[in-house]
Scaffold this motif. Sequence first.
Motif, PDB file in Angstrom:
ATOM      1  N   ALA A  22      29.258 106.795  72.246  1.00 34.17           N
ATOM      2  CA  ALA A  22      27.833 107.155  71.916  1.00 34.17           C
ATOM      3  C   ALA A  22      27.416 106.879  70.514  1.00 34.17           C
ATOM      4  N   ARG A  23      28.379 107.305  69.569  1.00 28.91           N
ATOM      5  CA  ARG A  23      28.308 106.973  68.219  1.00 28.91           C
ATOM      6  C   ARG A  23      28.983 105.830  67.703  1.00 28.91           C
ATOM      7  N   TRP A  24      30.040 105.260  68.271  1.00 29.69           N
ATOM      8  CA  TRP A  24      30.831 104.059  67.949  1.00 29.69           C
ATOM      9  C   TRP A  24      30.980 103.181  68.834  1.00 29.69           C
ATOM     10  N   GLY A  25      30.365 103.043  69.720  1.00 31.30           N
ATOM     11  CA  GLY A  25      30.639 102.271  70.955  1.00 31.30           C
ATOM     12  C   GLY A  25      30.078 100.719  70.454  1.00 31.30           C
ATOM     13  N   THR A  26      29.349 100.446  69.769  1.00 27.82           N
ATOM     14  CA  THR A  26      28.972  99.267  69.204  1.00 27.82           C
ATOM     15  C   THR A  26      29.691  99.196  68.036  1.00 27.82           C
ATOM     16  N   HIS A  27      30.038  97.880  67.394  1.00 22.20           N
ATOM     17  CA  HIS A  27      30.801  97.639  66.152  1.00 22.20           C
ATOM     18  C   HIS A  27      29.647  97.504  65.032  1.00 22.20           C
ATOM     19  N   GLY A  28      30.533  97.811  63.936  1.00 24.17           N
ATOM     20  CA  GLY A  28      29.830  97.660  62.466  1.00 24.17           C
ATOM     21  C   GLY A  28      29.112  99.281  61.952  1.00 24.17           C
ATOM     22  N   ASP A  29      28.942  99.224  60.931  1.00 25.25           N
ATOM     23  CA  ASP A  29      27.956 100.539  60.318  1.00 25.25           C
ATOM     24  C   ASP A  29      26.706 100.446  60.921  1.00 25.25           C
ATOM     25  N   HIS A  30      26.335 101.785  61.486  1.00 25.88           N
ATOM     26  CA  HIS A  30      24.989 101.575  62.062  1.00 25.88           C
ATOM     27  C   HIS A  30      24.983 103.110  62.330  1.00 25.88           C
ATOM     28  N   PRO A  31      23.506 103.738  62.111  1.00 26.17           N
ATOM     29  CA  PRO A  31      23.219 105.011  62.419  1.00 26.17           C
ATOM     30  C   PRO A  31      23.294 105.220  64.028  1.00 26.17           C
ATOM     31  N   MET A  32      23.107 106.566  64.244  1.00 27.85           N
ATOM     32  CA  MET A  32      22.917 106.518  65.905  1.00 27.85           C
ATOM     33  C   MET A  32      22.305 108.070  66.255  1.00 27.85           C
ATOM     34  N   ILE A  33      21.240 107.901  67.091  1.00 20.63           N
ATOM     35  CA  ILE A  33      20.805 109.199  67.386  1.00 20.63           C
ATOM     36  C   ILE A  33      20.967 109.681  69.060  1.00 20.63           C
ATOM     37  N   ALA A  34      21.816 110.640  69.210  1.00 16.47           N
ATOM     38  CA  ALA A  34      22.205 110.971  70.677  1.00 16.47           C
ATOM     39  C   ALA A  34      21.867 112.250  70.982  1.00 16.47           C
ATOM     40  N   LEU A  35      20.945 112.561  72.091  1.00 13.77           N
ATOM     41  CA  LEU A  35      20.390 113.962  72.457  1.00 13.77           C
ATOM     42  C   LEU A  35      21.017 114.489  73.944  1.00 13.77           C
ATOM     43  N   SER A  36      21.450 115.642  74.087  1.00 17.18           N
ATOM     44  CA  SER A  36      22.293 115.972  75.315  1.00 17.18           C
ATOM     45  C   SER A  36      21.389 117.404  75.791  1.00 17.18           C
ATOM     46  N   PRO A  37      20.630 117.123  76.954  1.00 14.30           N
ATOM     47  CA  PRO A  37      20.224 118.262  77.445  1.00 14.30           C
ATOM     48  C   PRO A  37      20.814 119.113  78.420  1.00 14.30           C
ATOM     49  N   TRP A  38      20.713 120.497  78.329  1.00 12.51           N
ATOM     50  CA  TRP A  38      21.472 121.466  78.996  1.00 12.51           C
ATOM     51  C   TRP A  38      20.536 122.088  80.400  1.00 12.51           C
ATOM     52  N   SER A  39      19.645 121.549  80.356  1.00 15.43           N
ATOM     53  CA  SER A  39      18.609 122.075  81.924  1.00 15.43           C
ATOM     54  C   SER A  39      17.832 120.950  82.210  1.00 15.43           C
ATOM     55  N   VAL A  40      17.295 120.954  83.338  1.00 13.46           N
ATOM     56  CA  VAL A  40      16.281 120.090  83.705  1.00 13.46           C
ATOM     57  C   VAL A  40      15.163 119.781  82.989  1.00 13.46           C
TER      58      VAL A  40
END
Lengths: 178, 382
Positions: free
Chosen positions: B126-144
């Motif tokens: 999620a953080r580094w899957g694509t190449h080059g310097d770039h920011p990333m936002i990733a959210l991970s929910p724990w409930s429905v």
Amino acid sequence: MRKQLRLSGSGGQGVITAAIIFAEAAVKEGKEAVQSQSYGPEARGGASKSEVIIDDAPIYHPHVQQPDLVLALTQKAAEKYYGDLHEDGILVLDEDLVPEPPKFKNTIRIPITKLAVEQVGKSLFANIVALGALVRITGLVDFETIKSSVAKRVPPHTVEKNMQALQVGWDAAGKAVK
Amino acid sequence: MTEARLMQGNEACAEGAIAAGVSFFGGYPITPSTEIAEGMAKMLPAIGGKFVQMEDEIASMGVVLGASLAGKKALTASSGPGISLKQELIGYAACAEIPVVIVNVQRVGPSTGQPTAPSQGDVMQARWGTHGDHPMIALSPWSVREAYDAAVMAVNYSERFRTPVILLMDEIIGHLREKVVLPEAKDIKIYPRRKPACSRAEGYQPYTPDKDLVPNVANFGEGYHIHVTGLIHDETGFPVGSPKITEEAIDRLHQKIEIARDEITHTEEYFMDDAEYAVIAFGGTARTAYEAVKNARAKGQKVGMVRLMTIWPFADKIVKALAAKVKGILVAELNYGQLVHEVERAVAGKCDVQLCAKYNMEIFEPQEIESGIDKLCAGGKD
């Protein structure tokens, strides 16, 4: 009070649908409920398992740890999924599809699929017959609630047959536990 | 409040996206994400939106970028193998600053892995899957319910920062059904599509940053001349081969997220008041960790839990503060060990860090994390 149920069979028998309807009925009655499932990549025929936890308090860990009830609609599922059943728990088996029942104290054998074919018309209704039986055996949700939950889930033109299937299961469970 | 209902995580994700204004879905079905596509296919036509099943995951990513540039809030959903295919265009969205949400309902990898089994093995992808310097936002929910909220949040962040946002779900939450009460539509905050502040005659340039460092790129078809490229570009949107412009462009991509970092880093603490040890967990695993911590408390162990809802940007500040407070941290994750490296980096030797890892198709049992807690409290000895 926490109650943990595991419904198992082979893919296509409808155990996941039955578990969803059971959980839906519990929510309708104001209880906390979670339903999870595991199945193989195949659409039909692989081992299929679905679990329901019902509680008054919030439920965190989402899988059943020690079931209070296991339903098995195939021999393979019975052997695979009854092992961790609570010693005071109940094992519910399809009498014909589990010809060699595991040795367990509280075992209830009901000809679920046979009843679906002979009294409702199709083996397709086996999961709803099973559901009717489980509601009677567990007493966890009201029979009227399960009826409305089933009616909401199934295709409209099959509601009548499904109500019949529920009743067949309910009656068969009454007979089996006598 | 709406009525309580039994709902699946994937279903909640689809409904949340629609509540946030998504009107376009492009995708290709894959377990365990398919119910998101199903939900969108059912709901979008009814509200005048569009659902397109493309020939593969690469085309699915392309079509949502096109829809977004044309002014629609757009979503795609997949799992490991599909997310791998989407990476090139995720980088394109980061560079060309195209708002888009990519849902990854994680399953066991690498490659085709275990198609129906749960995992949290895509943390670093999620953080580094694509190449080059770039920011990333990733959210991970724990409930429905949180899958719904996180979908709304992901769409809002993608629009606000004009950046790809990854909704990093896992099979545990994606396929879980539980009781939820959804918020009323009127209580849901929606970030609208950014609009140009001036006309072409007044000197509008699509990539001129606003005060928050995010450009107000006009939608295609609304009267502006827009050039979009994955090459480094200046404020006109056209590529430039200048070291100065390149450095400024890459700085701004990072800074637009960095200045809002605290605001978008969502974490929650449980049983932490007098805790001497802490468990860090996220997504579906956090539910089991919660159960384990509760059991450990009942045994008299002074342990709490910090749950990361925002995975990227990483909660550096929170973890640093935690390291100053506790004797040891246990990272429980459903992979071979990924987030633990970030925790170790932030902790920087200030306290003990241990890993509780699992990667065998099955979710954690509370007892497994409890054993990890026992070991942690014993200072790393069995």
